[in-house]
Design a protein around this motif. Structure first.
Motif, mmCIF file in Angstrom:
data_model
loop_
_atom_site.group_PDB
_atom_site.id
_atom_site.type_symbol
_atom_site.label_atom_id
_atom_site.label_comp_id
_atom_site.label_asym_id
_atom_site.label_seq_id
_atom_site.Cartn_x
_atom_site.Cartn_y
_atom_site.Cartn_z
ATOM 1 N N SER A 334 0.865 -1.181 0.000
ATOM 2 C CA SER A 334 0.000 0.000 0.000
ATOM 3 C C SER A 334 0.901 1.229 0.000
ATOM 4 C CB SER A 334 -0.927 0.009 1.218
ATOM 5 O OG SER A 334 -0.174 0.021 2.413
ATOM 6 N N VAL A 335 0.311 2.398 -0.169
ATOM 7 C CA VAL A 335 1.088 3.636 -0.213
ATOM 8 C C VAL A 335 1.874 3.786 1.094
ATOM 9 C CG1 VAL A 335 0.979 6.141 -0.401
ATOM 10 C CG2 VAL A 335 -0.586 4.733 -1.735
ATOM 11 N N PRO A 336 3.203 3.896 1.053
ATOM 12 C CA PRO A 336 4.003 3.937 2.289
ATOM 13 C C PRO A 336 3.847 5.216 3.083
ATOM 14 C CG PRO A 336 5.400 4.294 0.371
ATOM 15 C CD PRO A 336 4.044 3.933 -0.170
ATOM 16 N N SER A 337 3.559 6.333 2.402
ATOM 17 C CA SER A 337 3.354 7.615 3.076
ATOM 18 C C SER A 337 2.707 8.579 2.093
ATOM 19 C CB SER A 337 4.679 8.203 3.585
ATOM 20 O OG SER A 337 5.527 8.529 2.507
ATOM 21 N N THR A 338 2.166 9.643 2.627
ATOM 22 C CA THR A 338 1.552 10.655 1.775
ATOM 23 C C THR A 338 2.621 11.334 0.917
ATOM 24 O OG1 THR A 338 -0.143 11.062 3.440
ATOM 25 C CG2 THR A 338 0.159 12.756 1.748
ATOM 26 N N CYS A 339 2.328 11.502 -0.360
ATOM 27 C CA CYS A 339 3.253 12.193 -1.266
ATOM 28 C C CYS A 339 2.873 13.665 -1.319
ATOM 29 C CB CYS A 339 3.208 11.570 -2.661
ATOM 30 S SG CYS A 339 4.296 12.398 -3.846
ATOM 31 N N ASN A 340 3.758 14.524 -0.830
ATOM 32 C CA ASN A 340 3.511 15.963 -0.857
ATOM 33 C C ASN A 340 4.850 16.689 -0.951
ATOM 34 O OD1 ASN A 340 4.583 15.859 1.795
ATOM 35 N ND2 ASN A 340 2.535 15.525 2.646
ATOM 36 N N SER A 341 4.840 17.990 -0.777
ATOM 37 C CA SER A 341 6.071 18.771 -0.914
ATOM 38 C C SER A 341 7.118 18.372 0.120
ATOM 39 C CB SER A 341 5.758 20.264 -0.801
ATOM 40 O OG SER A 341 5.147 20.554 0.450
ATOM 41 N N THR A 342 6.656 17.880 1.289
ATOM 42 C CA THR A 342 7.594 17.481 2.339
ATOM 43 C C THR A 342 8.325 16.198 1.978
ATOM 44 O OG1 THR A 342 6.198 18.528 4.023
ATOM 45 C CG2 THR A 342 7.809 16.922 4.792
ATOM 46 N N THR A 343 7.627 15.254 1.335
ATOM 47 C CA THR A 343 8.221 13.953 1.019
ATOM 48 C C THR A 343 8.708 13.869 -0.430
ATOM 49 O OG1 THR A 343 6.004 13.101 0.534
ATOM 50 C CG2 THR A 343 6.856 12.748 2.752
ATOM 51 N N LYS A 344 8.679 14.985 -1.140
ATOM 52 C CA LYS A 344 9.114 14.999 -2.536
ATOM 53 C C LYS A 344 10.548 14.486 -2.657
ATOM 54 C CE LYS A 344 9.457 18.051 -6.590
ATOM 55 N NZ LYS A 344 9.261 19.423 -7.101
ATOM 56 N N GLY A 345 10.760 13.577 -3.625
ATOM 57 C CA GLY A 345 12.076 12.989 -3.828
ATOM 58 C C GLY A 345 12.265 11.651 -3.127
ATOM 59 N N SER A 346 11.301 11.258 -2.291
ATOM 60 C CA SER A 346 11.388 9.974 -1.610
ATOM 61 C C SER A 346 11.207 8.831 -2.614
ATOM 62 C CB SER A 346 10.305 9.865 -0.535
ATOM 63 O OG SER A 346 10.446 10.891 0.415
ATOM 64 N N ILE A 347 11.824 7.693 -2.334
ATOM 65 C CA ILE A 347 11.673 6.529 -3.195
ATOM 66 C C ILE A 347 11.136 5.355 -2.392
ATOM 67 C CG2 ILE A 347 13.453 7.210 -4.843
ATOM 68 C CD1 ILE A 347 15.360 5.293 -3.422
ATOM 69 N N ALA A 348 10.430 4.469 -3.071
ATOM 70 C CA ALA A 348 9.872 3.281 -2.432
ATOM 71 C C ALA A 348 9.610 2.237 -3.501
ATOM 72 C CB ALA A 348 8.592 3.621 -1.682
ATOM 73 N N LEU A 349 9.524 0.986 -3.072
ATOM 74 C CA LEU A 349 9.231 -0.114 -3.984
ATOM 75 C C LEU A 349 7.807 -0.588 -3.810
ATOM 76 C CD1 LEU A 349 12.444 -2.341 -3.800
ATOM 77 C CD2 LEU A 349 11.894 -0.534 -5.435
ATOM 78 N N THR A 350 7.164 -0.962 -4.926
ATOM 79 C CA THR A 350 5.834 -1.551 -4.877
ATOM 80 C C THR A 350 5.951 -3.023 -4.497
ATOM 81 O OG1 THR A 350 5.818 -2.277 -7.175
ATOM 82 C CG2 THR A 350 5.142 0.005 -6.744
ATOM 83 N N SER A 351 4.810 -3.669 -4.322
ATOM 84 C CA SER A 351 4.807 -5.092 -3.967
ATOM 85 C C SER A 351 5.409 -5.953 -5.063
ATOM 86 C CB SER A 351 3.372 -5.547 -3.665
ATOM 87 O OG SER A 351 2.534 -5.290 -4.774
ATOM 88 N N SER A 352 5.445 -5.433 -6.291
ATOM 89 C CA SER A 352 6.048 -6.164 -7.403
ATOM 90 C C SER A 352 7.471 -5.693 -7.692
ATOM 91 C CB SER A 352 5.178 -6.021 -8.657
ATOM 92 O OG SER A 352 5.027 -4.660 -9.019
ATOM 93 N N ALA A 353 8.077 -4.982 -6.740
ATOM 94 C CA ALA A 353 9.471 -4.538 -6.801
ATOM 95 C C ALA A 353 9.736 -3.485 -7.872
ATOM 96 C CB ALA A 353 10.409 -5.731 -7.002
ATOM 97 N N LYS A 354 8.718 -2.698 -8.219
ATOM 98 C CA LYS A 354 8.920 -1.579 -9.130
ATOM 99 C C LYS A 354 9.245 -0.328 -8.315
ATOM 100 C CE LYS A 354 5.907 -3.374 -12.769
ATOM 101 N NZ LYS A 354 4.700 -3.139 -13.587
ATOM 102 N N MET A 355 10.236 0.434 -8.788
ATOM 103 C CA MET A 355 10.678 1.602 -8.032
ATOM 104 C C MET A 355 9.825 2.827 -8.358
ATOM 105 S SD MET A 355 14.461 3.337 -7.674
ATOM 106 C CE MET A 355 15.069 1.903 -6.752
ATOM 107 N N CYS A 356 9.366 3.483 -7.295
ATOM 108 C CA CYS A 356 8.532 4.678 -7.435
ATOM 109 C C CYS A 356 9.198 5.861 -6.747
ATOM 110 C CB CYS A 356 7.158 4.444 -6.813
ATOM 111 S SG CYS A 356 6.235 3.097 -7.572
ATOM 112 N N ILE A 357 8.880 7.043 -7.229
ATOM 113 C CA ILE A 357 9.402 8.267 -6.629
ATOM 114 C C ILE A 357 8.250 9.234 -6.403
ATOM 115 C CG2 ILE A 357 9.932 9.322 -8.878
ATOM 116 C CD1 ILE A 357 12.407 10.588 -7.477
ATOM 117 N N CYS A 358 8.310 9.962 -5.295
ATOM 118 C CA CYS A 358 7.295 10.982 -5.013
ATOM 119 C C CYS A 358 7.680 12.260 -5.753
ATOM 120 C CB CYS A 358 7.198 11.229 -3.509
ATOM 121 S SG CYS A 358 6.228 12.675 -3.055
ATOM 122 N N ASP A 359 6.805 12.720 -6.628
ATOM 123 C CA ASP A 359 7.100 13.931 -7.407
ATOM 124 C C ASP A 359 6.573 15.199 -6.751
ATOM 125 O OD1 ASP A 359 4.389 13.860 -7.833
ATOM 126 O OD2 ASP A 359 4.501 13.510 -9.994
ATOM 127 N N GLY A 360 6.084 15.061 -5.527
ATOM 128 C CA GLY A 360 5.509 16.193 -4.803
ATOM 129 C C GLY A 360 4.007 16.162 -4.749
#
Length: 374
Positions: A334-360
């Motif tokens: 599930s979503v690891p944390s809220t994506c906003n200006s504070t977490t912009k640039g954070s990275i995380a993996l989905t359950s299928s090991a795809k890399m995601c980035i928070c764009d703000g």
């Protein structure tokens, strides 16, 4: 980091890379809304938080970033919650309210015309203890059914605070001049420590999840620590108007807040060695209460006539990191944390090991504009 990189396999020490500067940086929340805050509590992961003032209380479900008023008036004094945040109890003048759905809805369980000063509960919320003090009664009440019914215990004092171990078996209550402990779920209590002196009194107590490490702070006095379940106490630090104390589940990380004087504001003090030494971290108007996650990395402090302050450790790595090995990251369902200006640039993996980035604004697949599916 939750949902982030795991460094255990590559030998990176947290303090070396400033990953865990516990309580070093604080950010104000609810700016422009100065209230007479009295108490704050949070779930073991820090995600669910409740803060109370002398009029109403607020609930946060995003690690203290935003707060929702519950509009239940009362002279609120203290709040506690289960480790998952689902069970909550808040007490004040002639009022006891409980919630069984993360603070969304509240049920009135009030008893007696007392000023309830403090509440504590076991990690599952089943065992709860409340204490009252002042001219309206000096009582200890215990609940073994999630706060639905309460039983009085015959121990009178001007009680200020109570804490308990995660299973509820070890409990400590502090009055103006005395410390009492219980080793049988609050059924019987016996005196351990007393202090004397004009204008000083015990004000707050906290303990580790097993009850072995305990700290009590004295308003107008010093800090008392115990390493043996509250049987013996040692004096630490200097005389200050200590108001509240909290600690991590192992007792190593501790934070205490100080009230203001006529000459100066209050402050936030941190210990990373089980309460032996303390360092000032931030000046605030008048410290009232503090809470932290089980690992001590998420902390929230409230101040009388001021704002809510939050602190997050693990915010950055300073310097270059050379890794001879692998970095293993948690797979998030599930979503690891809220994506906003504070977490912009954070990275995380989905359950299928795809890399995601928070764009703000949204979590997107790296090098694409496609939203992530967890």
């Amino acid at each position: 980091l939750e949902g982030g990189a795991y460094f255990g396999r590559v030998g990176i020490k947290e303090n070396q890379w400033e990953l865990s500067n516990y309580g070093s940086t604080w950010t104000s929340k609810m700016t422009g809304i100065d209230r007479s805050w009295y108490s704050v509590a949070m779930s073991s992961d820090g995600k669910i938080q409740t803060a109370a003032d002398n009029d109403q209380f607020y609930v946060s479900t995003d690690y203290g970033n935003s707060w929702i008023p519950k509009n239940i008036s009362g002279y609120w004094q203290s709040v506690a919650m289960s480790s998952d945040g689902k069970i909550q109890t808040i007490v004040g003048y002639q009022k006891i309210y409980i919630s069984i759905n993360y603070g969304n809805n509240w049920i009135d369980k009030s008893i007696g015309n007392y000023l309830w000063q403090s509440v504590a509960m076991s990690s599952d919320g089943k065992i709860q203890t409340i204490v009252s003090g002042g001219n309206d009664g000096n009582l200890i009440y215990v609940s073994t059914d999630y706060g639905n019914s309460w039983n009085a215990k015959p121990y009178a004092d001007s009680w200020h605070s109570v804490a308990m171990s995660s299973d509820g078996k070890i409990q400590t209550a502090i009055g103006s001049k005395n410390i009492r402990i219980s080793k049988n779920y609050g059924n019987t209590w016996y005196g351990i420590k007393s202090i004397s002196g004009e204008g000083i009194f015990f004000h707050s107590v906290a303990m580790s999840s097993d009850g072995k490490i305990q700290t009590a702070v004295v308003y107008g006095g010093q800090i008392y620590t115990s390493m043996d379940y509250g049987n013996n106490w040692n004096i630490k630090d200097f005389n200050r108007k200590w108001y509240s104390v909290a600690m991590s589940s192992d007792g190593k990380i501790q934070t205490a807040v100080v009230g203001s004087t006529r000459q100066e504001w209050g402050g936030i003090y941190i210990s990373t060695d089980y309460g032996n030494t303390w360092n000032a971290k931030k000046s605030i108007k008048s410290g009232a209460s503090v809470a932290m996650s089980s690992d001590g990395k998420i902390q929230t402090a409230v101040s009388h006539g001021d704002m809510i302050y939050v602190s997050y450790a693990d915010s950055s790595i300073k310097g270059n990191v050379n890794i001879d090995g692998i970095i293993q990251s948690k797979l998030n369902s599930s979503v690891p944390s809220t994506c906003n200006s504070t977490t912009k640039g954070s990275i995380a993996l989905t359950s299928s090991a795809k890399m995601c980035i928070c764009d703000g604004s949204n979590w997107v697949l790296v090098n694409t504009t496609t939203n992530c599916t967890w």
